[in-house]
Design an enzyme around this catalytic site. Structure first.
Site, mmCIF file in Angstrom:
data_model
loop_
_atom_site.group_PDB
_atom_site.id
_atom_site.type_symbol
_atom_site.label_atom_id
_atom_site.label_comp_id
_atom_site.label_asym_id
_atom_site.label_seq_id
_atom_site.Cartn_x
_atom_site.Cartn_y
_atom_site.Cartn_z
ATOM 1 N N ASP A 127 0.910 -0.985 -0.100
ATOM 2 C CA ASP A 127 -0.132 0.146 0.139
ATOM 3 C C ASP A 127 0.879 1.196 0.060
ATOM 4 O O ASP A 127 0.643 2.189 -0.706
ATOM 5 C CB ASP A 127 -0.877 0.040 1.206
ATOM 6 C CG ASP A 127 -0.290 -0.080 2.555
ATOM 7 O OD1 ASP A 127 1.024 -0.682 2.491
ATOM 8 O OD2 ASP A 127 -0.671 0.598 3.458
ATOM 9 N N ASP B 216 4.556 2.900 9.257
ATOM 10 C CA ASP B 216 4.434 1.459 9.768
ATOM 11 C C ASP B 216 3.367 0.560 9.229
ATOM 12 O O ASP B 216 2.685 0.282 9.993
ATOM 13 C CB ASP B 216 4.391 1.593 11.391
ATOM 14 C CG ASP B 216 2.955 2.310 11.737
ATOM 15 O OD1 ASP B 216 2.435 3.201 10.678
ATOM 16 O OD2 ASP B 216 2.697 2.591 12.847
ATOM 17 N N GLU B 217 3.687 0.414 8.031
ATOM 18 C CA GLU B 217 2.579 -0.471 7.479
ATOM 19 C C GLU B 217 3.351 -1.340 6.248
ATOM 20 O O GLU B 217 3.847 -2.494 6.625
ATOM 21 C CB GLU B 217 1.496 0.319 6.713
ATOM 22 C CG GLU B 217 0.110 -0.599 6.643
ATOM 23 C CD GLU B 217 -1.205 0.487 6.419
ATOM 24 O OE1 GLU B 217 -2.279 -0.100 6.319
ATOM 25 O OE2 GLU B 217 -0.989 1.805 6.996
ATOM 26 N N GLU C 274 -2.225 9.045 -1.013
ATOM 27 C CA GLU C 274 -3.242 8.390 -0.374
ATOM 28 C C GLU C 274 -4.278 8.936 -0.437
ATOM 29 O O GLU C 274 -5.496 8.329 -0.740
ATOM 30 C CB GLU C 274 -2.699 7.727 0.801
ATOM 31 C CG GLU C 274 -3.600 6.784 1.595
ATOM 32 C CD GLU C 274 -3.232 6.241 2.928
ATOM 33 O OE1 GLU C 274 -3.675 5.317 3.251
ATOM 34 O OE2 GLU C 274 -2.432 7.005 3.505
ATOM 35 N N HIS D 227 1.115 6.127 -2.591
ATOM 36 C CA HIS D 227 0.011 5.094 -2.512
ATOM 37 C C HIS D 227 -0.524 5.067 -4.093
ATOM 38 O O HIS D 227 -0.680 5.927 -4.492
ATOM 39 C CB HIS D 227 -1.128 5.656 -1.674
ATOM 40 C CG HIS D 227 -1.363 4.705 -0.590
ATOM 41 N ND1 HIS D 227 -0.527 4.813 0.586
ATOM 42 C CD2 HIS D 227 -2.319 3.948 -0.218
ATOM 43 C CE1 HIS D 227 -1.146 4.033 1.276
ATOM 44 N NE2 HIS D 227 -2.133 3.592 0.900
#
Length: 881
Positions: free
Chosen positions: A459, A464-465, A739, A760
């Protein structure tokens, strides 16, 4: 007759067919010729052994297929190596010359081929502790014919042989659902071996295997709590004997100079602690610890389906800035994914700190969107007196700006370089036009894909993803498969999607794959990746076997939704993401959008059921084709009963609701389709051409408008520059896709929402429309065996062009306007045809391979388009549409 040659022989989706995992790899090739209209009538394949002798030949096979054709010889065994040649026949009686030989070599295909054990460091590893180094010496006794090094890790590894780095992979072996599949790599190290003493060395960091993953602090040790190395070196001597050097209890280990390596938090390297010569023969490792070793379940070991992650580009600084607080920031001019390569010189113990971010806010590094991520690398100089070049090995960052502190002396642009890293896919698609902002938007989409195709389709690459969100890929797959040859990357990822889904008691795919969140609740558009992504890849790459392999996954998902929806077939009983992050979603609630989540879910239910019916028909599953066709019809009727008025109004009355209903064919009669199309155009007009869609609606809205006869409205929506719009981020200096439509607010501040990434790709799905409609290049048959050329000029543009490297060769479509004429140019690859539909309403024309031009009288449609009458015009951003 014009010269005809067979070129570009490929095996499955491999650009580098060394150590492949398919014993009977399908073959593809291209034909190059200037002969117009060339079509293949037959082909022949032959295989040569290492001595150049013919091992087998297929004989002539009468077929026009040249892409992913069945392997016509005996299956390859483990380690088997052949060189393959192809020749083809067109209309002439004589074949083409044989192609150049293309080598293919199988990897280790059976679990019993592995004798190596997994070795772990001989001490208790602390979380985020030093990266362990491993080594082993061995002897080469005779003349070597061939040597292959097979390697993988619980973690991410780098290998050395006699002090020289093996391969150029980054973060190998990559990220898979490790409980189901662990990739290994194959390296040809024949030329790196020496007579006499040799040494193997490796570093293994925690990587995805046991490093921290996920937001809110994340989780550690998801697949295991120790790093580990698995290496098997097989040396074949000229006399035919084979020696094997494999990881076992004889290896030694010690903490390396890399004292921290975290994907999220960065890497620390203390050059003072380096073990000089540790990967070379003769190094004294008596102080190193013995390793811990244990057998590995070799049934999980698989060869790669696609390319590895590599360093793909170097980007130099464009400016060195001084912030209001006095910090030094380097601007690379492009938001990218990778890391920095630095070249400091100074005293031992000098610590250089590198902090990364995508944007500046108030002139300072904008780190708030990173959430709980440090994105910080540290290098402690060894003090050699010379320039010390260093680049992290086991981390990556999403950044345009880097804050540098502790630099010894004056920092200059020559002191550091940004290293771009992503899956090393071949670029296959390009777009150009007369509007520079639109070209920049397309460039931003390309960069967003590069940053988020780092072994799995993620994504975002910075906070932190960095997870393999299924919904993002579902909407972006058509764009991705035009821009790059991502068939191998996505084939691998879909294997994991299927494995994770079918291992679930409810047959529900996780929302992220590999599953680090444990979120396997059913969610429309996200879970529908299991039906839509394989279908898109079939359309773009013609891979029927991919559909066959994913079929049970597709069926299981549609059956699950049918169970969830119940007898009324309206899926309104669970949380849905809906049209995630549409412009009306408040910063703190990304799912609080204008379009009813149950409407979105039911629309996707119909779409997935229809795809499964179509796929079943292709695979010869006749009963399934009928059953799921009836189900799709029934869901379509249920959608119309629940959400569509007799006059054609659609519930939610939003851009996305109408786009879904129109593009998923959910409106039961032409009159209601026409009214829905008119209403969609009204909604776009009444928002002053501002976009009103999120992740779900954005890939559909432009096509829905064109289908409704509102092409100029689609252009006007595309070319709006104020927020929210496709071009607003471009006017704000974006170099990737955001995003949110307003990830940065017009005053230059960062959106206060937690979901605020500046890289994104989901909203970049509009690029597929640029390729297919603005330029006019689309597949009309799977794999572009037949092209659909249907340009629809507009928006005041004076030219546009798309180029795509299809499996058959280069295809292109473009147009330009001049003095009342429209010139349309088309390039059709050999062994394909094209249907050209000009915008003057004339009958479509079918053409064969070659270059073609068409001229028609052309009067540009009125632009900007007229607004409908009797409309109240709210101010932009006002509530309601």
């Amino acid at each position: 007759m014009a010269s005809v040659q067979v070129t570009s022989v490929r095996f499955e989706h491999h650009d580098e067919p060394l150590g492949i995992g398919e014993p009977s790899p399908r073959l593809s090739w291209r034909v190059t010729t200037a002969e117009p209209g060339w079509l293949q009538a037959g082909y022949e394949v032959r295989a040569l052994d290492d001595a150049g002798a013919v091992a087998w030949t297929s004989g002539r096979i009468d077929s026009g297929e040249s892409h992913l054709v069945p392997w016509p010889g005996p299956p390859l065994g483990s380690r088997a190596r052949l060189a393959v040649q192809v020749r083809a026949w067109g209309a002439a009686t004589e074949p083409t010359p044989w192609s150049d030989p293309h080598a293919v070599e199988a990897g280790l295909l059976a679990p019993g081929d592995w004798t190596a054990e997994v070795v772990a460091p001989g001490w208790d590893e602390e979380p985020e502790g030093p990266v362990p180094a491993f080594r082993r010496e061995f002897q080469i006794e005779r003349s070597v014919r061939r040597a292959r090094l097979y390697a993988t890790a619980h973690g991410v590894y780098e290998l050395w042989l006699n002090g020289v780095r093996v391969g150029d992979h980054v973060l190998a072996p990559g990220w898979t659902s490790y409980h189901h599949r662990l990739r290994y790599q194959t390296y040809d190290v024949t030329g790196a071996l020496r007579a006499g003493g040799n040494a193997l060395g490796a570093l293994v960091a925690e990587g995805w295997y046991r490093g921290r993953l996920g937001f809110g602090g994340g989780r550690r040790d998801i697949w295991g709590d120790r790093t580990g190395l698995l290496v098997q070196l097989e040396v074949e001597y000229e006399d035919g004997s084979v020696a094997v050097v494999a990881t076992d209890g004889s290896w030694r280990s010690a903490p390396s100079a890399t004292t921290l390596a975290s994907l999220y938090d960065g890497e620390t390297h203390d050059a003072r602690r380096a073990h000089a010569g540790w990967a070379e023969p003769g190094f004294d490792d008596t102080a190193w610890a013995a390793v811990l070793s244990q057998p590995l379940d070799a049934t999980r070991l698989v060869a790669p389906d696609g390319p590895p992650v590599r360093r793909t580009e170097l980007v130099e600084p464009v400016a060195i800035l001084r912030t209001p607080s006095g910090k030094t920031i380097v601007d690379f001019g492009q938001n990218l994914v990778g890391r920095l390569r630095i070249r400091p010189r100074g005293p031992a113990g000098t610590e250089v700190v590198l902090r990364h971010a995508e944007v500046l806010e108030d002139g300072e590094l904008g780190v708030r969107p990173l959430r709980l991520v440090k994105a910080e690398d540290r290098y402690i100089l060894g003090g050699t007196g010379d320039v010390e070049e260093w680049e992290p090995s086991f981390t990556f960052h999403g950044f345009r700006y880097a804050e540098v502190s502790g630099w010894p002396g004056e920092l200059s642009p020559a002191d550091l370089t940004a290293v771009v890293c992503h899956s090393d896919m071949r670029r296959t698609g390009w777009f150009s036009c007369s509007e520079p902002l639109l070209e920049r938007l397309h460039d931003n989409v390309v960069w967003a894909m590069r940053g988020n195709f780092l072994d799995v389709p993620t994504d975002c690459p910075q906070r932190d993803e960095r997870l393999g969100w299924t919904g993002d890929l579902q909407v972006f797959a058509p764009t991705a498969s035009f821009l790059y040859d991502c068939a191998g990357v996505l084939t691998s990822w879909l294997r994991d999607v299927r494995a994770e889904q079918l291992a679930s008691p409810t047959q529900t795919p996780p929302l992220v794959v590999p599953d680090v969140l444990g979120w396997a609740f059913p969610a429309a558009a996200w879970s529908d990746v299991v039906t839509i992504a394989p279908w898109v890849l079939y359309e773009r790459y013609g891979d029927l076997e991919l559909l066959r392999r994913q079929y049970d996954s597709m069926v299981a998902w549609v059956d699950r939704v049918a169970e969830l929806a119940g007898p009324d077939l309206i899926w309104d009983r669970h949380f849905q993401f809906g049209d995630w992050l549409d412009p009306t979603a408040p910063p703190e609630a990304a799912a609080d959008t204008r379009t009813d989540g149950a409407l979105v879910a039911t629309a996707y239910f119909a779409r997935s059921a229809r795809i499964v019916s179509t796929v079943a028909d292709l695979l010869g599953e006749e009963e399934d084709a009928k059953r799921y066709g009836r189900l799709a019809d029934d869901v379509r009727a249920a959608f119309a009963r629940e959400y569509v008025t007799p006059s054609g109004r659609v519930a939610s009355d939003s851009q996305t609701a109408y786009a879904l209903a129109l593009r998923f064919d959910l409106l039961p009669d032409p009159a209601r389709r026409e009214r829905a199309g008119d209403r969609l155009a009204e909604l776009v007009h009444t928002r002053d051409y501002h976009i009103g869609t999120g992740f779900v609606g954005t890939p559909l809205i432009a096509d829905a408008l064109v289908d409704a006869g509102q092409t100029q409205v689609a252009y006007r929506l595309l070319l709006e520059r104020t927020c929210p719009s496709f071009l607003y981020p471009v006017t704000m200096g974006a170099t990737t896709v955001w995003e949110r439509w307003d990830s940065m607010l017009p005053d230059g501040s960062i959106n206060p929402g937690e979901m605020t990434s500046f890289n994104h790709y989901a909203l970049g799905a509009i690029a597929d429309w640029l390729h297919r409609t603005v330029a006019g290049l689309a597949p009309a048959a799977p794999g572009y065996r037949r092209l659909a050329v249907r340009p629809r000029p507009g928006g005041g543009l004076t030219h546009a062009r798309a180029v795509h490297e299809t499996p058959y060769g280069t295809a292109a479509a473009g147009w330009s306007t001049l003095d009342g004429e429209l010139l349309v140019s088309v390039t059709v690859p050999p062994n394909t045809t094209a249907v050209v539909e000009l915008p003057d309403g004339s009958a479509p024309v079918e053409v064969g391979s070659g270059d073609h031009e068409f001229r028609i009288a052309y009067e540009p449609a009125r632009y900007p388009p007229p607004r409908p009458p009797h409309t109240v015009w709210p101010k932009p951003g006002a509530e309601g549409e």
